[in-house]
Design a protein around this motif. Structure first.
Motif, mmCIF file in Angstrom:
data_model
loop_
_atom_site.group_PDB
_atom_site.id
_atom_site.type_symbol
_atom_site.label_atom_id
_atom_site.label_comp_id
_atom_site.label_asym_id
_atom_site.label_seq_id
_atom_site.Cartn_x
_atom_site.Cartn_y
_atom_site.Cartn_z
ATOM 1 N N PRO A 48 0.804 -1.231 0.000
ATOM 2 C CA PRO A 48 0.000 0.000 0.000
ATOM 3 C C PRO A 48 0.836 1.280 0.000
ATOM 4 O O PRO A 48 0.427 2.284 -0.588
ATOM 5 N N ALA A 49 2.003 1.263 0.606
ATOM 6 C CA ALA A 49 2.844 2.459 0.660
ATOM 7 C C ALA A 49 3.328 2.891 -0.724
ATOM 8 O O ALA A 49 3.733 4.038 -0.913
ATOM 9 N N LEU A 50 3.278 2.005 -1.702
ATOM 10 C CA LEU A 50 3.736 2.316 -3.057
ATOM 11 C C LEU A 50 2.592 2.509 -4.041
ATOM 12 O O LEU A 50 2.806 2.574 -5.245
ATOM 13 N N SER A 51 1.376 2.598 -3.549
ATOM 14 C CA SER A 51 0.224 2.648 -4.446
ATOM 15 C C SER A 51 -0.315 4.059 -4.708
ATOM 16 O O SER A 51 -1.334 4.211 -5.362
ATOM 17 N N ALA A 52 0.397 5.087 -4.255
ATOM 18 C CA ALA A 52 -0.060 6.457 -4.494
ATOM 19 C C ALA A 52 0.111 6.833 -5.960
ATOM 20 O O ALA A 52 1.111 6.485 -6.594
ATOM 21 N N GLU A 53 -0.880 7.534 -6.504
ATOM 22 C CA GLU A 53 -0.822 7.957 -7.894
ATOM 23 C C GLU A 53 0.437 8.780 -8.136
ATOM 24 O O GLU A 53 0.791 9.651 -7.349
ATOM 25 N N GLY A 54 1.162 8.466 -9.220
ATOM 26 C CA GLY A 54 2.386 9.168 -9.565
ATOM 27 C C GLY A 54 3.662 8.485 -9.084
ATOM 28 O O GLY A 54 4.756 8.906 -9.453
ATOM 29 N N THR A 55 3.534 7.428 -8.277
ATOM 30 C CA THR A 55 4.711 6.705 -7.798
ATOM 31 C C THR A 55 5.441 6.065 -8.973
ATOM 32 O O THR A 55 4.832 5.390 -9.796
ATOM 33 N N ALA A 56 6.748 6.291 -9.052
ATOM 34 C CA ALA A 56 7.562 5.718 -10.128
ATOM 35 C C ALA A 56 8.063 4.343 -9.722
ATOM 36 O O ALA A 56 8.625 4.170 -8.643
ATOM 37 N N LEU A 57 7.840 3.364 -10.597
ATOM 38 C CA LEU A 57 8.301 1.994 -10.388
ATOM 39 C C LEU A 57 8.916 1.510 -11.693
ATOM 40 O O LEU A 57 8.911 2.231 -12.695
ATOM 41 N N GLU A 64 13.978 -6.679 -19.860
ATOM 42 C CA GLU A 64 14.240 -5.243 -20.023
ATOM 43 C C GLU A 64 13.455 -4.476 -18.961
ATOM 44 O O GLU A 64 12.244 -4.669 -18.818
ATOM 45 N N MET A 65 14.127 -3.611 -18.219
ATOM 46 C CA MET A 65 13.439 -2.810 -17.201
ATOM 47 C C MET A 65 12.760 -1.626 -17.876
ATOM 48 O O MET A 65 13.396 -0.867 -18.609
ATOM 49 N N ARG A 66 11.464 -1.500 -17.652
ATOM 50 C CA ARG A 66 10.691 -0.386 -18.208
ATOM 51 C C ARG A 66 10.150 0.473 -17.078
ATOM 52 O O ARG A 66 9.703 -0.028 -16.054
ATOM 53 N N GLU A 67 10.173 1.764 -17.297
ATOM 54 C CA GLU A 67 9.624 2.699 -16.323
ATOM 55 C C GLU A 67 8.108 2.527 -16.272
ATOM 56 O O GLU A 67 7.465 2.323 -17.302
ATOM 57 N N ALA A 68 7.556 2.616 -15.085
ATOM 58 C CA ALA A 68 6.110 2.507 -14.893
ATOM 59 C C ALA A 68 5.682 3.568 -13.888
ATOM 60 O O ALA A 68 6.443 3.928 -12.996
ATOM 61 N N VAL A 69 4.470 4.058 -14.052
ATOM 62 C CA VAL A 69 3.923 5.067 -13.151
ATOM 63 C C VAL A 69 2.561 4.595 -12.663
ATOM 64 O O VAL A 69 1.736 4.139 -13.464
ATOM 65 N N VAL A 70 2.342 4.709 -11.360
ATOM 66 C CA VAL A 70 1.034 4.365 -10.791
ATOM 67 C C VAL A 70 0.037 5.414 -11.261
ATOM 68 O O VAL A 70 0.289 6.614 -11.175
ATOM 69 N N THR A 71 -1.092 4.948 -11.790
ATOM 70 C CA THR A 71 -2.129 5.855 -12.281
ATOM 71 C C THR A 71 -3.417 5.661 -11.486
ATOM 72 O O THR A 71 -3.512 4.786 -10.635
ATOM 73 N N HIS A 72 -4.391 6.458 -11.824
ATOM 74 C CA HIS A 72 -5.718 6.339 -11.219
ATOM 75 C C HIS A 72 -6.233 4.925 -11.441
ATOM 76 O O HIS A 72 -5.931 4.299 -12.460
ATOM 77 N N ASP A 73 -7.009 4.401 -10.516
ATOM 78 C CA ASP A 73 -7.506 3.029 -10.623
ATOM 79 C C ASP A 73 -8.196 2.741 -11.947
ATOM 80 O O ASP A 73 -8.049 1.684 -12.509
#
Length: 85
Positions: A48-57, A64-73
């Motif tokens: 849950p600590a990493l589920s805020a919108e805009g969190t970079a993962l 291959e590592m790809r950038e991902a961003v948490v978005t609105h549900d």
């Protein structure tokens, strides 16, 4: 939660690792290319600590590592704003 990833030659599917700063923090449960949004979308399980919108993962797709961003549900455009452009 929902992740937005850039599209490449291959798409995210399921069971890919989700990382933050090189540490495995979760797994993709499903995903694929969105023709409507023109990028990959993935559903993932992370703390849950990493589920805020805009969190970079990062997501490992075929090694291959790809950038991902948490978005609105829900990335659904309920106002049809995109269609009115």
């Amino acid at each position: 939660m929902t992740l937005k990833l850039p599209s490449c030659d291959t798409s995210v599917l399921a069971d890919e690792g989700v990382y933050q700063d090189g540490a495995l923090v979760g797994r993709v449960t499903s995903g694929g290319y969105s023709y409507h949004f023109a990028h990959d979308i993935a559903m993932a399980l992370v703390p849950p600590a990493l589920s805020a919108e805009g969190t970079a993962l990062q997501v490992s797709v075929h090694g291959e590592m790809r950038e991902a961003v948490v978005t609105h549900d829900s990335m659904y455009d309920s106002a049809s704003a995109r269609a009115r452009m």
